[in-house]
Design a protein around this motif. Structure first.
Motif, PDB file in Angstrom:
ATOM      1  N   SER A 188       4.979  -0.049   8.616  1.00 13.96           N
ATOM      2  CA  SER A 188       4.769   1.239   7.954  1.00 13.96           C
ATOM      3  C   SER A 188       6.100   1.967   7.871  1.00 13.96           C
ATOM      4  O   SER A 188       6.772   2.163   8.887  1.00 13.96           O
ATOM      5  CB  SER A 188       3.736   2.084   8.706  1.00 13.96           C
ATOM      6  N   MET A 204       0.842  -1.183   0.000  1.00 13.82           N
ATOM      7  CA  MET A 204       0.000   0.000   0.000  1.00 13.82           C
ATOM      8  C   MET A 204       0.884   1.242   0.000  1.00 13.82           C
ATOM      9  O   MET A 204       1.872   1.314   0.737  1.00 13.82           O
ATOM     10  CB  MET A 204      -0.894  -0.005   1.244  1.00 13.82           C
ATOM     11  N   ALA A 205       0.541   2.228  -0.830  1.00  8.79           N
ATOM     12  CA  ALA A 205       1.292   3.481  -0.886  1.00  8.79           C
ATOM     13  C   ALA A 205       0.373   4.635  -0.504  1.00  8.79           C
ATOM     14  O   ALA A 205      -0.758   4.727  -0.989  1.00  8.79           O
ATOM     15  CB  ALA A 205       1.849   3.704  -2.284  1.00  8.79           C
ATOM     16  N   VAL A 243       3.038  -0.799   4.394  1.00  8.31           N
ATOM     17  CA  VAL A 243       2.651   0.535   3.959  1.00  8.31           C
ATOM     18  C   VAL A 243       3.875   1.406   3.722  1.00  8.31           C
ATOM     19  O   VAL A 243       4.752   1.505   4.592  1.00  8.31           O
ATOM     20  CB  VAL A 243       1.746   1.218   5.008  1.00  8.31           C
ATOM     21  N   GLN A 301       4.367  -1.829  -8.083  1.00  6.78           N
ATOM     22  CA  GLN A 301       2.923  -1.655  -8.176  1.00  6.78           C
ATOM     23  C   GLN A 301       2.239  -2.004  -6.855  1.00  6.78           C
ATOM     24  O   GLN A 301       2.076  -3.180  -6.513  1.00  6.78           O
ATOM     25  CB  GLN A 301       2.361  -2.532  -9.297  1.00  6.78           C
ATOM     26  N   PRO A 302       1.833  -0.991  -6.077  1.00  5.42           N
ATOM     27  CA  PRO A 302       1.094  -1.275  -4.835  1.00  5.42           C
ATOM     28  C   PRO A 302      -0.320  -1.771  -5.141  1.00  5.42           C
ATOM     29  O   PRO A 302      -0.885  -1.473  -6.193  1.00  5.42           O
ATOM     30  CB  PRO A 302       1.063   0.086  -4.137  1.00  5.42           C
ATOM     31  N   ASP A 303      -0.868  -2.533  -4.219  1.00  7.06           N
ATOM     32  CA  ASP A 303      -2.251  -2.996  -4.370  1.00  7.06           C
ATOM     33  C   ASP A 303      -3.239  -1.873  -4.076  1.00  7.06           C
ATOM     34  O   ASP A 303      -4.314  -1.812  -4.667  1.00  7.06           O
ATOM     35  CB  ASP A 303      -2.526  -4.173  -3.426  1.00  7.06           C
ATOM     36  N   MET A 361       8.596   4.811  -8.704  1.00  6.99           N
ATOM     37  CA  MET A 361       7.832   3.570  -8.605  1.00  6.99           C
ATOM     38  C   MET A 361       7.344   3.116  -9.973  1.00  6.99           C
ATOM     39  O   MET A 361       7.416   1.933 -10.316  1.00  6.99           O
ATOM     40  CB  MET A 361       6.656   3.762  -7.635  1.00  6.99           C
ATOM     41  N   LEU A 420      10.458  -2.995   3.724  1.00  6.67           N
ATOM     42  CA  LEU A 420       9.151  -3.553   3.390  1.00  6.67           C
ATOM     43  C   LEU A 420       9.262  -5.029   3.009  1.00  6.67           C
ATOM     44  O   LEU A 420       8.467  -5.862   3.446  1.00  6.67           O
ATOM     45  CB  LEU A 420       8.519  -2.760   2.245  1.00  6.67           C
ATOM     46  N   ALA A 446      -3.992  -0.375  -9.340  1.00  7.01           N
ATOM     47  CA  ALA A 446      -4.054  -0.176  -7.892  1.00  7.01           C
ATOM     48  C   ALA A 446      -5.406   0.404  -7.497  1.00  7.01           C
ATOM     49  O   ALA A 446      -5.887   1.352  -8.127  1.00  7.01           O
ATOM     50  CB  ALA A 446      -2.930   0.757  -7.439  1.00  7.01           C
ATOM     51  N   LEU A 472      -3.769   2.455  -2.996  1.00  7.46           N
ATOM     52  CA  LEU A 472      -3.238   3.813  -2.984  1.00  7.46           C
ATOM     53  C   LEU A 472      -4.116   4.690  -2.107  1.00  7.46           C
ATOM     54  O   LEU A 472      -5.314   4.453  -1.978  1.00  7.46           O
ATOM     55  CB  LEU A 472      -3.218   4.405  -4.398  1.00  7.46           C
TER      56      LEU A 472
END
Length: 211
Positions: free
Chosen positions: A68, A1-2, A24, A88-90, A82, A57, A108, A92
């Motif tokens: 986090s 997660m970003a 995170v 690629q975060p799941d 990125m 992470l 995302a 945002l």
């Protein structure tokens, strides 16, 4: 997660991610604000570059632990890195502009977007004597009663119980003497009945339901 930006909504997103068990990455251009997140216990680490953030992470993901990491950097520059590196975060949260919007286009999900309001009403409990010494183990007892009152048949119950277990770690000292969770009427009734059975405990705790 970003999470791009540590405004109040961004901070809430970091807490929600950690409670849910996510890894995170929070990015904010203000280094002093990033340090405050570390002091307040919102973030576990503060770093200056993406490589260091990814190392932390990956280690915690490998151990299946929530973490986090707050990165003090320009939001757009970080999002661009990125994109260029294929990260690629799941999920945002925060400012969805520029390169961050590209991450969204790539699949995302955006936290809070098009989501229905949670069911039930918010139920709060706290000590009746404001400003008095707060024995947190007493609140933990009440937390367990609240968790036991939640209907196990409901899909949201595991996450509500996880919230009760993990949220105190992130809420900070100002909210240390107050807890809350969303409940349906029958759950609230079970919770209040269980609390009333312990006369000494009930004498210390005030319960309030909000619409």
């Amino acid at each position: 997660m970003a999470v791009f930006g540590l405004d109040p909504q961004g901070i809430a997103s970091v807490v929600a991610g950690c409670v849910a068990g996510a890894a995170v990455l929070a990015v904010d251009a203000d280094r002093e604000r990033a340090k405050q997140m570390l002091r307040f216990g919102i973030c576990d680490f503060v770093v200056n570059d993406l490589d260091e953030a990814l190392r932390i992470l990956k280690n915690e993901v490998r151990k299946k632990q929530p973490v986090s990491v707050c990165m003090a950097a320009d939001l757009e520059a970080c999002a661009q890195q990125m994109v260029e590196r294929g990260l690629q975060p799941d999920l945002l949260a925060g400012a969805m502009e520029g390169a961050a919007a590209v991450l969204q286009e790539r699949g995302a999900a955006v936290l809070g977007a098009d989501q229905d309001a949670p069911a039930g009403q918010r139920v709060l409990w706290r000590f009746r004597s404001a400003g008095a010494f707060v024995p947190l183990h007493v609140l933990t007892q009440v937390d367990h009663l609240a968790a036991d009152a939640l209907d196990p048949r409901m899909a949201e119950t595991p996450m509500r119980r996880l919230w009760l277990e993990r949220a105190p770690r992130y809420l900070g000292r100002k909210l240390a003497a107050e807890r809350s969770v969303r409940m349906h009427p029958e759950e609230l009734e079970r919770f209040q009945a269980a609390l009333a059975e312990d006369v000494a405990l009930a004498a210390q705790i005030e319960v309030r339901a909000e619409a």
